[in-house]
Design an enzyme around this catalytic site. Structure first.
Site, PDB file in Angstrom:
ATOM      1  CG  PHE A 187      -1.979   0.953   1.293  1.00  0.00           C
ATOM      2  CD1 PHE A 187      -3.186   0.700   0.659  1.00  0.00           C
ATOM      3  CD2 PHE A 187      -1.825   2.147   1.970  1.00  0.00           C
ATOM      4  CE1 PHE A 187      -4.222   1.630   0.703  1.00  0.00           C
ATOM      5  CE2 PHE A 187      -2.855   3.075   2.020  1.00  0.00           C
ATOM      6  CZ  PHE A 187      -4.054   2.819   1.384  1.00  0.00           C
ATOM      7  CG  ASP A 190      -0.475  -2.867   6.892  1.00  0.00           C
ATOM      8  OD1 ASP A 190      -1.623  -3.160   7.263  1.00  0.00           O
ATOM      9  OD2 ASP A 190      -0.176  -1.774   6.381  1.00  0.00           O
ATOM     10  CE1 TYR A 244      -9.645   2.735   6.379  1.00  0.00           C
ATOM     11  CE2 TYR A 244      -8.738   3.810   8.312  1.00  0.00           C
ATOM     12  CZ  TYR A 244      -8.603   3.398   7.004  1.00  0.00           C
ATOM     13  OH  TYR A 244      -7.438   3.626   6.336  1.00  0.00           O
ATOM     14  CE  LYS A 245      -8.215  -0.235   4.602  1.00  0.00           C
ATOM     15  NZ  LYS A 245      -6.765  -0.263   4.466  1.00  0.00           N
ATOM     16  NE  ARG A 269     -10.312  -2.547  -2.929  1.00  0.00           N
ATOM     17  CZ  ARG A 269      -9.725  -1.793  -2.014  1.00  0.00           C
ATOM     18  NH1 ARG A 269      -8.440  -1.995  -1.723  1.00  0.00           N
ATOM     19  NH2 ARG A 269     -10.371  -0.832  -1.404  1.00  0.00           N
TER      20      ARG A 269
HETATM   21  C1  LIG Z   1      -6.041   0.909   4.364  1.00  0.00           C
HETATM   22  C2  LIG Z   1      -4.571   0.702   4.515  1.00  0.00           C
HETATM   23  C3  LIG Z   1      -3.760   1.691   5.114  1.00  0.00           C
HETATM   24  C4  LIG Z   1      -4.383   3.006   5.531  1.00  0.00           C
HETATM   25  O1  LIG Z   1      -3.601   3.814   6.328  1.00  0.00           O
HETATM   26  P1  LIG Z   1      -4.280   5.099   6.998  1.00  0.00           P
HETATM   27  O2  LIG Z   1      -3.254   5.672   7.867  1.00  0.00           O
HETATM   28  O3  LIG Z   1      -5.510   4.642   7.717  1.00  0.00           O
HETATM   29  O4  LIG Z   1      -4.679   6.028   5.891  1.00  0.00           O
HETATM   30  C5  LIG Z   1      -2.416   1.414   5.262  1.00  0.00           C
HETATM   31  N1  LIG Z   1      -1.874   0.235   4.846  1.00  0.00           N
HETATM   32  C6  LIG Z   1      -2.637  -0.725   4.260  1.00  0.00           C
HETATM   33  C7  LIG Z   1      -2.019  -2.008   3.832  1.00  0.00           C
HETATM   34  C8  LIG Z   1      -3.998  -0.518   4.078  1.00  0.00           C
HETATM   35  O5  LIG Z   1      -4.745  -1.455   3.493  1.00  0.00           O
END
Ligand SMILES: *Cc1c(COP(=O)(O)O)cnc(C)c1O
Length: 399
Positions: A122, A199, A224-225, A373
Site C-alpha cells: 500500500f 500490516d 475502519y475496514k 475491486r
Molecule cells: C487501508 C490501509 C492503510 C491506511 O492507512 P491510513 O493511515 O488509515 O490512511 C495502510 N496500509 C494498508 C495495507 C492498508 O490497506
C-alpha cells in the site's frame, strides 16, 4: 447455485440486518475499504454524548478513557489477532503507527541498516519507509512481486540478510487480495535475525491471524475496514511481549510516559505497551468498532472466513461465466488458501464504468491502472449483492 439459494442457505445471512442499510445502495462491494455502521452504534454514540461525556465529564478519563487504548487493544487482540493481553494498543492512524514502529525497529537493531519492503505494498507503507530512509540514512531494499500475485518467501529469501533491520509486508494485498504465507515469512525473518512488521489492515476481522503462534514481532492494522469503526477510526499496533521491555518509539509524548500526571522533567517511557502511545487518544473514534467486535465475538473469525471464501468464490464463478467473455481478467489468487476477502478484476474501461456504477448505487472500488475491486465484507454482504454487482458490470461493458 443462484444467489437467492446461497443467501437462503447462508448461516450468517441474518447478520446483514444488524447493519445500517438504505439510501440508493443496490450493492455495497467496498466493505473492505469502509465497513458499514451497525444499527446499535447510533445508540452507543448518543449514550456516550449524553451519559459518559456529558455526565461524567473529566472524570471519564480516570473511569475508562485513559485505559481504553489498551483494553480495546486487548479485545481486538483476543478476537482477531491471536494475541494475549498487554501487547496491543489503539490510537494513531495506521500511517502514524507504521512510522513509529519502523523507527522503533531500526532503533532496536542499531547495527543493521536496511529496511525490506515490496513494490506492491500500500502506498502509505512504501512512502513512510522511503521517508524514514531519507531521515535516518537507512537503505530500502525493494521486493518486486508479480502484479496480481504477492510477496513470497522465495522473493524475500533473496533480500533479507544480515543487514536487514526490519521487513515491512502486508498480510492481504490491498489490490490483488493475495494472502501472504505469514508464518513462513515470520520464520524466515526470524532466521535472519531481523524484525517483522506485519500490516494486517486488510485481514483483521476477516482472515484468521495468529500473531503469537507465528512469532510476528510487530503488527499494525486499520479498524475502519473489516472492523467497521467508521471513517478515520484509530488503528491498532501490536508489539510482541518480548520487545516491550526495551522498544522505544520516536514520538515522545506525555501519555506514553511512565508518570504522565506528574508532569515531570525528562521522558521516561511507561512500562508495557502504554509506551507506544504519544498523546491523548481519540476516544470518540473508538466507539463504533466496539459494536463490530461484539459481533465478531458472537460469530467467530472461522465462520466469518468461511463466508468470505464463499462470497469471493461465488464472485469468481460469476466473473468467469459473465465477464470473462467480455474481456475481463482476474488479478486475484484463485487458490482460496492464498486469497483474502476481496478480488480485483481488470478491464480497460473500468475507470469510467466504476463512475457510472456509483450513480446506480452499485458501489465497488476502482484501483489503478484499470481494476475494479470487489470487497465483500462477510457479515454485511449478501450473495445477491454480488450477483447484482456483476450483472451491472456486465451490462455496462455491453452498453
Ligand atoms: C487501508 C490501509 C492503510 C491506511 O492507512 P491510513 O493511515 O488509515 O490512511 C495502510 N496500509 C494498508 C495495507 C492498508 O490497506
Amino acid at each position: 447455485m443462484p444467489a437467492c439459494d446461497l443467501d437462503a442457505a447462508d448461516p450468517l445471512a441474518g447478520y446483514v440486518d444488524r447493519f445500517v442499510t438504505g439510501g440508493d445502495v443496490q450493492a455495497y462491494l467496498d466493505g473492505n475499504s469502509l465497513g458499514r455502521p451497525l444499527r446499535v452504534t447510533a445508540d452507543r454514540v448518543r449514550d456516550f454524548v449524553t451519559d459518559e461525556w456529558g455526565g461524567r465529564l473529566i472524570r471519564g478519563w480516570d473511569e475508562r478513557w485513559f485505559d481504553l487504548p489498551r483494553t480495546l487493544g486487548d479485545r481486538i487482540a483476543s478476537l482477531t489477532l491471536g494475541a494475549g493481553p498487554g501487547q496491543t494498543v489503539v490510537g494513531e492512524s495506521t500511517t502514524v503507527w507504521i512510522y513509529k514502529l519502523v523507527r522503533a525497529a531500526l532503533a532496536l537493531h542499531p547495527g543493521r541498516t536496511e529496511i525490506v519492503i515490496d513494490r506492491s505494498n500500500f502506498p502509505t507503507d512504501r512512502y513512510l519507509v522511503e521517508g524514514i530512509a531519507a531521515e535516518t540514512g537507512a537503505v530500502v531494499r525493494w521486493v518486486e512481486p508479480d502484479f496480481g500475485s504477492g510477496v513470497t518467501v522465495d522473493l524475500l529469501d533473496d533480500v533479507v540478510g544480515e543487514s536487514t533491520a526490519v521487513v515491512v509486508v502486508t498480510h492481504v494485498d490491498y489490490r490483488s487480495g493475495f494472502l501472504l504465507d505469514a508464518p513462513a515469512v515470520a520464520a524466515l525473518v526470524r532466521d535472519r535475525g531481523a524484525l517483522l512488521l506485519l500490516d494486517v489492515c486488510h485481514s483483521a476481522g476477516s482472515v484468521p491471524i495468529e500473531l503469537e503462534d507465528w512469532g510476528v514481532d510487530l503488527a499494525v492494522g486499520c479498524t475502519y475496514k473489516y472492523l467497521n469503526g467508521g471513517p478515520g477510526s484509530p488503528a491498532f499496533a501490536y508489539v510482541a511481549q518480548r520487545l516491550l521491555g526495551h522498544i522505544v518509539q520516536p514520538i515522545w509524548g506525555w501519555m506514553g510516559a511512565a508518570a504522565p500526571f506528574e508532569m515531570g522533567q525528562g521522558y521516561v517511557p511507561a512500562a508495557g505497551v502504554q509506551r507506544m502511545i504519544s498523546g491523548t487518544p481519540p476516544v470518540f473514534g473508538m466507539l463504533p468498532m466496539m459494536d463490530m467486535l461484539d459481533l465478531v465475538a458472537e460469530v467467530g473469525v472461522p465462520a466469518i472466513r468461511a463466508k468470505s471464501l464463499a462470497l469471493t468464490s461465488f464472485a469468481l464463478d460469476l466473473v468467469d461465466s459473465d465477464l470473462a467473455p467480455r474481456g475481463v481478467t482476474v488479478s486475484s489468487p484463485r487458490d482460496s488458501r492464498r486469497r483474502g476477502g476481496h478480488i480485483t478484476i481488470d478491464h480497460p474501461d473500468f475507470q469510467v464504468i466504476t463512475a457510472r456504477l456509483w450513480t446506480q448505487g452499485i458501489i465497488p472500488d476502482f484501483r489503478r491502472p484499470h481494476g475494479i475491486r470487489l470487497g465483500l465484507s462477510p457479515l454485511s454482504t449478501t450473495f445477491d449483492e454480488v450477483a447484482r454487482g456483476v450483472a451491472a458490470i456486465a451490462a455496462e461493458i455491453a452498453g
